[in-house]
Design a protein around this motif. Structure first.
Motif, PDB file in Angstrom:
ATOM      1  N   LYS A   1       0.891  -1.389  -0.157  1.00 63.99           N
ATOM      2  CA  LYS A   1      -0.011  -0.011   0.110  1.00 63.99           C
ATOM      3  C   LYS A   1       0.957   1.144  -0.039  1.00 63.99           C
ATOM      4  N   HIS A   2       0.766   1.913  -1.079  1.00 61.21           N
ATOM      5  CA  HIS A   2       1.250   3.280  -1.072  1.00 61.21           C
ATOM      6  C   HIS A   2       0.805   4.232  -0.054  1.00 61.21           C
ATOM      7  N   LEU A   3       1.412   5.256   0.485  1.00 59.12           N
ATOM      8  CA  LEU A   3       0.966   6.246   1.349  1.00 59.12           C
ATOM      9  C   LEU A   3       0.570   7.461   0.592  1.00 59.12           C
ATOM     10  N   LYS A   4       1.419   7.687  -0.416  1.00 54.88           N
ATOM     11  CA  LYS A   4       1.354   9.036  -1.093  1.00 54.88           C
ATOM     12  C   LYS A   4       1.293   8.848  -2.642  1.00 54.88           C
ATOM     13  N   ILE A   5       2.054   7.825  -3.039  1.00 53.45           N
ATOM     14  CA  ILE A   5       2.185   7.820  -4.523  1.00 53.45           C
ATOM     15  C   ILE A   5       0.990   7.550  -5.224  1.00 53.45           C
ATOM     16  N   LYS A   6       0.625   8.101  -6.216  1.00 54.89           N
ATOM     17  CA  LYS A   6      -0.622   7.506  -7.383  1.00 54.89           C
ATOM     18  C   LYS A   6       0.132   6.877  -8.406  1.00 54.89           C
ATOM     19  N   MET A   7      -0.417   5.590  -8.905  1.00 60.25           N
ATOM     20  CA  MET A   7       0.129   4.645  -9.572  1.00 60.25           C
ATOM     21  C   MET A   7      -0.598   4.911 -10.814  1.00 60.25           C
ATOM     22  N   ASN A   8       0.294   4.725 -12.057  1.00 65.18           N
ATOM     23  CA  ASN A   8      -0.454   4.284 -13.389  1.00 65.18           C
ATOM     24  C   ASN A   8       0.000   3.365 -13.815  1.00 65.18           C
ATOM     25  N   LEU A   9      -0.780   2.064 -13.883  1.00 60.23           N
ATOM     26  CA  LEU A   9      -0.234   0.748 -14.370  1.00 60.23           C
ATOM     27  C   LEU A   9      -0.531   0.349 -15.718  1.00 60.23           C
ATOM     28  N   VAL A  10       0.412  -0.367 -16.475  1.00 64.90           N
ATOM     29  CA  VAL A  10       0.158  -0.366 -17.885  1.00 64.90           C
ATOM     30  C   VAL A  10       0.850  -1.981 -17.884  1.00 64.90           C
ATOM     31  N   VAL A  11       0.180  -2.758 -18.762  1.00 58.47           N
ATOM     32  CA  VAL A  11       0.853  -4.191 -18.894  1.00 58.47           C
ATOM     33  C   VAL A  11       1.020  -4.360 -20.668  1.00 58.47           C
ATOM     34  N   PRO A  12       2.251  -4.147 -20.909  1.00 61.98           N
ATOM     35  CA  PRO A  12       2.495  -4.164 -22.551  1.00 61.98           C
ATOM     36  C   PRO A  12       2.643  -5.647 -22.966  1.00 61.98           C
ATOM     37  N   ILE A  13       3.137  -6.477 -21.970  1.00 63.60           N
ATOM     38  CA  ILE A  13       3.555  -7.902 -22.339  1.00 63.60           C
ATOM     39  C   ILE A  13       2.706  -8.777 -21.468  1.00 63.60           C
ATOM     40  N   GLY A  14       1.916  -9.779 -21.844  1.00 71.27           N
ATOM     41  CA  GLY A  14       1.074 -10.791 -21.196  1.00 71.27           C
ATOM     42  C   GLY A  14      -0.167 -10.019 -20.774  1.00 71.27           C
ATOM     43  N   ASP A  15      -0.586 -10.907 -19.621  1.00 71.78           N
ATOM     44  CA  ASP A  15      -1.941 -10.522 -18.979  1.00 71.78           C
ATOM     45  C   ASP A  15      -1.768 -10.612 -17.419  1.00 71.78           C
ATOM     46  N   VAL A  16      -2.302  -9.472 -16.626  1.00 74.62           N
ATOM     47  CA  VAL A  16      -2.089  -9.595 -15.147  1.00 74.62           C
ATOM     48  C   VAL A  16      -3.432  -9.150 -14.539  1.00 74.62           C
ATOM     49  N   ARG A  17      -3.663  -9.831 -13.436  1.00 73.40           N
ATOM     50  CA  ARG A  17      -4.759  -9.879 -12.696  1.00 73.40           C
ATOM     51  C   ARG A  17      -4.419  -8.856 -11.516  1.00 73.40           C
ATOM     52  N   PHE A  18      -4.800  -7.658 -11.095  1.00 71.42           N
ATOM     53  CA  PHE A  18      -4.692  -6.665 -10.017  1.00 71.42           C
ATOM     54  C   PHE A  18      -5.801  -7.106  -9.194  1.00 71.42           C
ATOM     55  N   VAL A  19      -5.637  -7.081  -7.958  1.00 74.39           N
ATOM     56  CA  VAL A  19      -6.363  -7.049  -6.842  1.00 74.39           C
ATOM     57  C   VAL A  19      -6.244  -5.935  -5.948  1.00 74.39           C
ATOM     58  N   PHE A  20      -7.301  -5.349  -5.419  1.00 75.11           N
ATOM     59  CA  PHE A  20      -7.185  -4.128  -4.903  1.00 75.11           C
ATOM     60  C   PHE A  20      -8.314  -4.313  -3.582  1.00 75.11           C
ATOM     61  N   CYS A  21      -7.905  -3.552  -2.253  1.00 73.19           N
ATOM     62  CA  CYS A  21      -8.757  -3.532  -1.298  1.00 73.19           C
ATOM     63  C   CYS A  21      -8.465  -2.374  -0.541  1.00 73.19           C
ATOM     64  N   GLU A  22      -9.511  -1.779   0.186  1.00 70.83           N
ATOM     65  CA  GLU A  22      -9.396  -0.571   0.751  1.00 70.83           C
ATOM     66  C   GLU A  22      -8.643  -1.087   2.325  1.00 70.83           C
ATOM     67  N   ALA A  23      -9.240  -2.085   2.921  1.00 73.53           N
ATOM     68  CA  ALA A  23      -8.856  -2.343   4.254  1.00 73.53           C
ATOM     69  C   ALA A  23      -8.354  -3.851   4.097  1.00 73.53           C
ATOM     70  N   ALA A  24      -7.633  -4.406   5.032  1.00 73.35           N
ATOM     71  CA  ALA A  24      -7.406  -5.885   5.051  1.00 73.35           C
ATOM     72  C   ALA A  24      -8.427  -6.588   5.062  1.00 73.35           C
ATOM     73  N   ASN A  25      -9.088  -7.643   4.355  1.00 75.97           N
ATOM     74  CA  ASN A  25      -9.875  -8.418   4.366  1.00 75.97           C
ATOM     75  C   ASN A  25     -11.228  -7.822   4.416  1.00 75.97           C
ATOM     76  N   ALA A  26     -11.352  -6.731   3.626  1.00 77.15           N
ATOM     77  CA  ALA A  26     -12.633  -6.033   3.250  1.00 77.15           C
ATOM     78  C   ALA A  26     -13.081  -6.372   1.766  1.00 77.15           C
TER      79      ALA A  26
END
Length: 146
Positions: free
Chosen positions: A57-82
């Motif tokens: 978890k980044h506290l300040k960084i805003k990410m811009n994520l791109v996947v040019p090779i392959g395929d990736v599943r991203f999983v996000f949650c606001e709080a652990a186990n939410a």
């Protein structure tokens, strides 16, 4: 009107692929894009087929994520186990994920070959700026045997 949940603030932006003689052009991010918030650093991360890189978890960084090779599943949650939000991007769905700070995330290579993740971050890496948890600390079914 109710306040927006943090996971709803994740943006997915389809990206242009321009066919050209000798090799196509795949866009990632322009300074004129709404999700551009300055530049701190760009880095690549390889993820092997079936491998999981989680949790951070980044506290300040805003990410811009791109996947040019392959395929990736991203999983996000606001709080652990939410509640969770999943997004798959890559060659099969070429898009950019813009992720605000303070969201736990992990990702998994879902191609049969290594996948490449590009992060265009608004700030430079700072080890004091992030938190980490082990894979088992946030309960999520990645669909693999542990």
């Amino acid at each position: 009107m109710g306040s927006m949940n943090l996971l709803d603030r994740i943006q997915i932006t389809p990206l242009r692929q321009i066919p050209t003689t000798g090799g196509d052009i795949w866009h990632a991010l322009k300074s004129t894009d709404d999700s551009y918030n300055g530049f701190g650093e760009a880095y690549f991360s390889w993820v092997e087929p079936g491998s999981i890189k989680a949790w951070k978890k980044h506290l300040k960084i805003k990410m811009n994520l791109v996947v040019p090779i392959g395929d990736v599943r991203f999983v996000f949650c606001e709080a652990a186990n939410a509640s969770y939000r999943e997004e798959i991007i890559g060659a099969g769905c070429y898009a950019r994920l813009t992720v605000p700070p303070r969201i736990w995330f992990g990702f998994q290579g879902i191609s049969d070959k290594p996948s490449l993740v590009l992060n265009l971050a608004n700030l430079s890496h700072d080890p004091e700026e992030l938190e980490r948890k082990s894979l088992s600390e946030i309960k999520f079914n990645w669909g693999v045997e542990s």
